[in-house]
Design a protein around this motif. Sequence first.
Motif, short mmCIF file in Angstrom:
data_model
loop_
_atom_site.label_atom_id
_atom_site.label_comp_id
_atom_site.label_asym_id
_atom_site.label_seq_id
_atom_site.Cartn_x
_atom_site.Cartn_y
_atom_site.Cartn_z
N GLU A 1 -17.07 -15.98 12.03
CA GLU A 1 -16.90 -14.52 12.09
C GLU A 1 -18.05 -13.90 12.88
OE1 GLU A 1 -14.31 -12.87 10.68
OE2 GLU A 1 -13.56 -14.15 9.08
N ILE B 1 -15.99 -9.76 0.04
CA ILE B 1 -15.54 -10.48 1.23
C ILE B 1 -16.03 -11.92 1.17
CG2 ILE B 1 -15.86 -10.63 3.73
CD1 ILE B 1 -15.80 -7.56 3.72
N LYS C 1 -5.60 -9.88 -2.13
CA LYS C 1 -5.30 -9.61 -0.73
C LYS C 1 -6.36 -10.19 0.19
CE LYS C 1 -2.73 -5.27 -1.07
NZ LYS C 1 -2.84 -3.83 -0.80
N LEU C 2 -7.61 -10.09 -0.26
CA LEU C 2 -8.69 -10.64 0.56
C LEU C 2 -8.56 -12.16 0.65
CD1 LEU C 2 -11.83 -8.66 -0.64
CD2 LEU C 2 -10.47 -8.31 1.41
N LEU D 1 -15.82 -6.17 12.12
CA LEU D 1 -14.60 -5.54 11.60
C LEU D 1 -14.51 -5.71 10.09
CD1 LEU D 1 -12.19 -6.67 14.40
CD2 LEU D 1 -13.00 -4.38 13.98
N LEU D 2 -14.91 -6.89 9.62
CA LEU D 2 -14.83 -7.16 8.18
C LEU D 2 -15.75 -6.24 7.39
CD1 LEU D 2 -14.86 -11.03 7.72
CD2 LEU D 2 -12.97 -9.45 7.49
N VAL E 1 -4.83 -17.11 5.33
CA VAL E 1 -4.14 -17.01 6.62
C VAL E 1 -5.04 -17.51 7.73
CG1 VAL E 1 -3.25 -15.40 8.34
CG2 VAL E 1 -2.65 -15.09 5.94
N LYS E 2 -6.30 -17.08 7.70
CA LYS E 2 -7.22 -17.50 8.75
C LYS E 2 -7.44 -19.01 8.71
CE LYS E 2 -9.97 -13.63 8.00
NZ LYS E 2 -11.34 -13.14 7.82
N TYR F 1 -5.86 -13.84 0.31
CA TYR F 1 -4.70 -14.11 1.17
C TYR F 1 -5.10 -14.05 2.65
CZ TYR F 1 0.01 -13.76 3.05
OH TYR F 1 1.16 -13.98 3.75
N ASN F 2 -5.89 -13.03 3.00
CA ASN F 2 -6.39 -12.93 4.37
C ASN F 2 -7.12 -14.19 4.80
OD1 ASN F 2 -5.52 -10.45 5.15
ND2 ASN F 2 -7.46 -9.39 4.86
N ARG G 1 -4.27 -20.63 10.05
CA ARG G 1 -4.02 -20.38 11.47
C ARG G 1 -5.10 -20.96 12.37
NH1 ARG G 1 -0.18 -16.87 12.91
NH2 ARG G 1 -0.61 -17.90 14.88
N LYS G 2 -6.30 -21.15 11.80
CA LYS G 2 -7.35 -21.80 12.59
C LYS G 2 -7.05 -23.29 12.72
CE LYS G 2 -11.10 -20.26 10.61
NZ LYS G 2 -12.49 -20.15 10.15
#
Lengths: 327, 313
Positions: free
Chosen positions: A133, A152, A3-4, A141-142, A10-11, A6-7, A14-15
């Motif tokens: 970040e 992370i 999941k991490l 937030l992370l 996505v970033k 995947y996150n 999308r960046k």
Amino acid sequence: MTKLIYNEMVKMIRKKRLWVIALILLVLIPIFTYAQYRTTENAIKQLGTSNWRAILQQQIVDQQNRLASARVPEEWKSYIKLSIQQNQYYLDHDINPAAPGAPTFVRKFAEDAVSLFFPLLVVILAADIVSSEHAGGTIKLLLTRPVARWKILLSKYITLLFSVSFMLILTIVFGYLLSGIIFGYDGWSLQVMIGFNQQGEHLNVDHVQLIPQWKYILMAYGLAWFSCITVATISFMVSVLVKNTASSMGIMLAAVISGSILSQFAPNWSALKYLAFTHLSLTEYLEGQPLMLDNVTLPFSLAVLTAWSVVSLIIAFVTFSKRDVLA
Amino acid sequence: MKTNHNIVLSVEDLGKKIGKRDIVHHISFDVKEGEIFGFLGPNGAGKTTTIRMLVGLIKPTSGTVRICGHSLSADFMNAIRHVGCIVENPELYLYLSGRENLEQFARMLPDIPSERIDEVVDLVELTPRIDDLVKTYSLGMRQRLGIAQALLGNPKLLILDEPTNGLDPAGIRELRNFIRRLAKEKGISVFISSHILHEVQLMCDRVAIINQGTIVQTAAVQDLMQQETLVEWDLKPATDGRDRLGQLPYVSRVELREPSKVIAQMPRDKIAEANAHLAGGDIQVSGIRAHHPTLEDIFLELTGGPAHDETHL
Ligand SMILES: Nc1ncnc2c1ncn2[C@@H]1O[C@H](COP(=O)(O)OP(=O)(O)OP(=O)(O)O)[C@@H](O)[C@H]1O
Ligand SMILES: [Mg+2]
């Protein structure tokens, strides 16, 4: 963990970082293709287009004569034999060696890009992966989730490895598709020579052999991948240490460029062979023109690059897990 | 380990040194379940620094933080699980939509169903804009998305650093009601920092006042307000009256305002006694008015002067 990752993917997507890379490749590959085309045009003009078969046949005859001659040292004979084989292959398959197909372009592109162009693309991918970040404040937030800090960071590193691999695959695909428009799409099984080994002044040809070009391309991109990963790992560390994206990109670009210049500029300065960025052109070991540094071998280069990666990773993980997030 | 389960956040002797500077020191307080706890202090007092230690962004040089009984330093995962927070500004991924941001954070928490995302979005009333890029959000919307993000994991403790910064009066009122409702209906404890005294007064149950890195007082907002009162006396002759009031041990400050008006700072329940004392001195008392002090007055009194404001460069 997935999941991490995947996150992070996505970033990364999308960046639009990967888009930038794709765009750069889409612009540059046609330019390189055209440059290559001009060179082969010239070569063909000099040789004459129609009679390249005759020239090859003549070459083979010459080589066979030298093979018969007693004055040629034994170790050269196997080399000449291979050379004959190669020329024969060109004739049999109706390939003009001066006008190569798309796979040859892909191979040459790797050889040219490995020392500077790939590292620059890698820096674009890697330089802001952690520092952004910090710059955006999202690090707060992370790091306030119930997830260990090292996880992370690891998810970011894995994402970076994926992206770098994707970039190389993209290079092969774009390179093949775009250059094929001009050069044609044949040539995967073209025979190329490999295994030269320079020892002092002598070219040692004991281990020279012919392999199909697709194998060569795999090896070349494998080595390019290795040097790209090293650049990525070092950038990754810089991205952890420097919280400002522009600075981290600047530092890496300066390092990559000076590494590439230094290795040509001061080949006798022996301390240079312990720097990572003087070892990036790993593909030169395949071409048989080893790096310009003194006394380096492929295993030595790989060892230097690995050492730099490992140290960078340790520094990155230790700092990231321990550091106070103040801003 | 503390056995009191009603205490959600327990801070003991927390201190942070950066270089040779003591940024904060000897910070201790407890936050109970369902309580709104104010953390009041001027700029540069050390509020954000303390909050960063509460959520594990920086390591304290001394002291401990316990969240729901779990030590933050020894058992970070179990402690931080119960916390939702916004440290300073609600910084989110600007290049993602509101929903994508929440999805990012949901994936970092154990078992958050996608309905939970819709639920918090609805709670902060962001539903119509949730699929737009955060880039296009106003500050107020970002603030609300920040709160949605903090609430996502059903926290027991919400930590907000100056959440009203940059909001308009209507937005502030809305936020205040929202937070009160959360505490009352869901039993969430809220730790909220602010430099606006009025705000804490309206929103919080208890308050810790911090100045120059250390807590000067912790009290229920009600108690704090009742401790001492400014009492306005109409006296004749005023100067004699002022002197006579000044003799009393429980009058902490006395001041002549207008020709016949004297202001005294004193406990409310001593007014009758003081009145008798004045009468005994032949002073005519023609009026007594007790003021409710604002936290501002209390702050001035506690810190001995105007709020120490550090100039930020
Ligand atoms: N990285 C740092 N290095 C040194 N000093 C720092 C650092 N960060 C903050 N400080 C100092 O610590 C003190 C407390 O800062 P902090 O940000 O906690 O204040 P604050 O109460 O949140 O103020 P504000 O109301 O302005 O947000 C300030 O004097 C500040 O200058
Ligand atoms: Mg602050």
